[in-house]
Design an enzyme around this catalytic site. Structure first.
Site, mmCIF file in Angstrom:
data_model
loop_
_atom_site.group_PDB
_atom_site.id
_atom_site.type_symbol
_atom_site.label_atom_id
_atom_site.label_comp_id
_atom_site.label_asym_id
_atom_site.label_seq_id
_atom_site.Cartn_x
_atom_site.Cartn_y
_atom_site.Cartn_z
ATOM 1 N N GLY A 244 0.822 -1.206 0.000
ATOM 2 C CA GLY A 244 0.000 0.000 0.000
ATOM 3 C C GLY A 244 0.851 1.249 0.000
ATOM 4 N N GLY A 246 0.545 5.599 1.076
ATOM 5 C CA GLY A 246 -0.228 6.679 1.674
ATOM 6 C C GLY A 246 0.501 7.997 1.572
ATOM 7 N N SER A 248 2.141 9.610 3.833
ATOM 8 C CA SER A 248 3.410 9.725 4.562
ATOM 9 C C SER A 248 4.411 8.643 4.226
ATOM 10 C CB SER A 248 3.139 9.698 6.077
ATOM 11 O OG SER A 248 2.525 8.477 6.451
ATOM 12 N N THR A 250 5.066 4.279 2.403
ATOM 13 C CA THR A 250 4.617 3.058 1.731
ATOM 14 C C THR A 250 4.754 1.870 2.684
ATOM 15 O OG1 THR A 250 6.830 2.599 0.849
ATOM 16 C CG2 THR A 250 5.341 3.921 -0.516
ATOM 17 N N VAL A 251 4.004 0.802 2.374
ATOM 18 C CA VAL A 251 4.105 -0.455 3.111
ATOM 19 C C VAL A 251 4.385 -1.556 2.099
ATOM 20 C CG1 VAL A 251 2.981 -2.083 4.664
ATOM 21 C CG2 VAL A 251 2.489 0.365 4.867
ATOM 22 N N LYS A 264 7.447 -0.822 6.669
ATOM 23 C CA LYS A 264 6.739 0.445 6.572
ATOM 24 C C LYS A 264 7.777 1.551 6.427
ATOM 25 C CE LYS A 264 2.751 2.720 8.743
ATOM 26 N NZ LYS A 264 1.791 2.633 9.871
ATOM 27 N N ASP A 357 -7.944 5.669 18.732
ATOM 28 C CA ASP A 357 -8.500 5.584 17.377
ATOM 29 C C ASP A 357 -8.929 4.150 17.064
ATOM 30 O OD1 ASP A 357 -9.320 6.655 14.954
ATOM 31 O OD2 ASP A 357 -7.380 6.382 13.987
#
Length: 531
Positions: A244, A246, A248, A250-251, A264, A357
């Site tokens: 994935g 995002g 900030s 990548t993973v 990560k 969260d």
């Protein structure tokens, strides 16, 4: 006279077919569990964790034997009408998952590359205790002796859990002493790379039990606080495909010390998200909390190596709903997942960490033979308790409004009245209790809270007004105690919300209760049939 509908041949034949199919499934699960017993008995010499391995193997052997005798009793003529055989499928499914976990753990402790294996299988006594406790619950559910007193009480189930924890802690301490001596003995003959691994292993051993240094000193050891040490562990990271991306970072999938992991990577060397996750996650080690194995920086980015899970709980539920009619999980499996999440959050609170969260998207899962292993993840909003009292100064994830307690929403909407601020400062841990109630609603229904309302401002308004999602009161086999627990979790008043110690105690008792078949046990007690 024509036979009644209940006595009709078609009805009788259908019931017989259903009974036979369920018994075949139970036999299949039992055989696979027995295969795990045979496999662990054939394992080679254990390189470490001998006491904990022996504990799990003994527990597994006893419960598999109890399951076999339980099946023999189920086949007894005239008894089948007293037990819901189909209901027992979920219990046997749980037993098989536990057996697989025991087999995997024992085999991991027998590998020739014992230093690499010990790095991921050390400081896991809580995992061992959890597996052992649930094996005991399965055995008690199969055992007929408890029927004479009508079954165990909530306090008795909690006492069983405490007893297993104490037993495993003692065995873990003994295993730590043995492994520490082994590392010290073999340290001089290790290569420079394996010495780095051995130093990291010693660090993890000290998290289980404080160990005297015994004169040991290795350059670059973790005790020196060397930032380069953990970075050197990245030598063994082999990249895989991207999972994935995002805003900030990548993973990616990767292989680290022969173990599939997630890498990560954060953009920039001073990325605050990286600093936050390393700060919060590095000291944590629990079977229901995501773990960080190591972290490192270079000139362009910073990375952490974490456990690799299959997906998040939300997407698992959506797949389940596509495959079957609602709900996404049978009730026993649903309660088990709730308990796993609850145990993870209880551990965080004991470490003075508030998650802040909780939602299904932040629970990562791995499925083993159909059994779901859940871990609390995504600590981007987490705070230590000491730092968590100034909620009004923090930025909130707008997408999490559906899980957010009213006192946080009032602060987030700039309503910084003294009442809301006081409740937040005085009861920071109870924010997680509220969100947990919403996660339980998701697990029971497969829906996010307030699924028919798409305007988040309207959602916040309803929450502040005290309106909560409609729980499935007609849910098949859903215990009234569970409904009561969830409603207490999302109470308007934080003081009325249960702690996670209470939440986990109630869920453990419900899990035990769901595995029992009361009428059947009572009949067996009357007939003095026992194992």
């Amino acid at each position: 006279m024509a036979p009644s509908r209940l006595d009709s041949p078609d009805s009788s034949d259908s019931a017989e077919v259903g009974y036979a199919a369920s018994m075949e499934t139970l036999d299949s699960y039992w055989k696979l569990g027995d295969d795990c017993v045979v496999a662990v008995q054939k394992t080679s010499l254990r390189k470490f964790n001998n006491e904990q391995c022996g504990y799990l193997v003994d527990k597994l052997q006893v419960v598999v034997q109890s399951a076999r005798l339980f099946l023999e009793v189920l086949r007894a003529e005239g008894l089948r009408s007293y037990v819901d055989v189909a209901k027992q499928v979920e219990t046997f499914k749980l037993l098989l998952a536990l057996a697989k976990q025991v087999e995997s753990f024992v085999q991991g402790c027998c590998k020739d590359s014992w230093i690499q294996s010990a790095m991921t299988l050390t400081n896991v006594w809580e995992y061992v205790a959890s597996v052992g406790f649930h094996l005991v619950l399965c055995r008690v559910a199969f055992c007929m002796e408890c029927a004479a007193t009508g079954g165990l009480t909530l306090n008795e189930v909690e006492e069983i859990h405490k007893a297993e924890v104490e037993v495993v802690k003692k065995k873990a301490f003994a295993d730590v002493d043995t492994l520490f001596e082994k590392v010290i003995l073999e340290m001089p003959s290790l290569s420079s790379e394996n010495k780095d691994l051995a130093c990291y292993l010693i660090q993890r051993l000290k998290q289980v039990k404080p160990i005297p240094a015994s004169g040991l000193h290795v350059s670059g050891s973790p005790s020196e606080g060397s930032s380069g040490f953990l970075g050197r562990l990245f030598k063994w990271v082999k990249p895989g495909g991207q999972l994935g991306r995002g805003a900030s970072g990548t993973v990616d999938k990767a292989i680290w010390l022969g173990t599939p992991v997630a890498k990560k990577t954060f953009f920039g060397t001073e990325n605050p998200d990286f600093m936050k996750e390393v700060e919060v996650l590095s000291p944590l080690c629990h079977p229901n909390v995501m773990s960080v194995f190591c972290s490192a920086k270079n000139k362009k980015s910073c990375s952490i190596i974490m456990e690799l899970m299959d997906e998040d709980l939300y997407h698992l539920m959506q797949r389940r709903l596509e495959e079957n009619n609602p709900p996404p999980f049978p009730i026993l499996e649903a309660v088990d997942i709730m308990l796993q999440i609850g145990e993870g959050v209880k551990y965080l609170h004991n470490q003075r960490v508030v998650h802040r969260d909780l939602k299904s998207m932040n629970i990562l899962v791995k499925t083993l033979d159909g059994y779901v292993h859940a871990k609390v993840a995504d600590f981007g909003l987490s705070q230590t308790k000491e730092k968590s009292v100034r909620y009004s100064s923090l930025t909130y994830n707008v997408g999490s409004s559906r899980w957010m307690p009213p006192e946080i929403i009032k602060l987030d909407t700039r309503d910084t009245g003294s009442s809301a601020m006081t409740r937040t400062q005085k009861h920071p841990l109870k924010c997680d209790s509220y969100s947990f109630g919403m996660v339980c609603f998701e697990i029971l229904t497969g829906d996010v809270p307030y699924p028919t309302i798409h305007n988040l401002k309207e959602v916040k308004k309803l929450i502040i007004q005290g309106q909560r999602p409609q729980l499935p009161k007609d849910c098949k086999n859903c215990p009234p105690m569970l409904i009561d627990l969830i409603e207490k979790c999302w109470s308007w008043n934080p003081e009325e919300r249960p702690t996670f110690t209470t939440i986990c105690s109630v869920l453990k008792y419900m899990k035990y209760s769901l595995m029992r078949s009361g009428e059947f046990l009572l009949l067996l007690a009357t007939k003095k049939i026992c194992f």
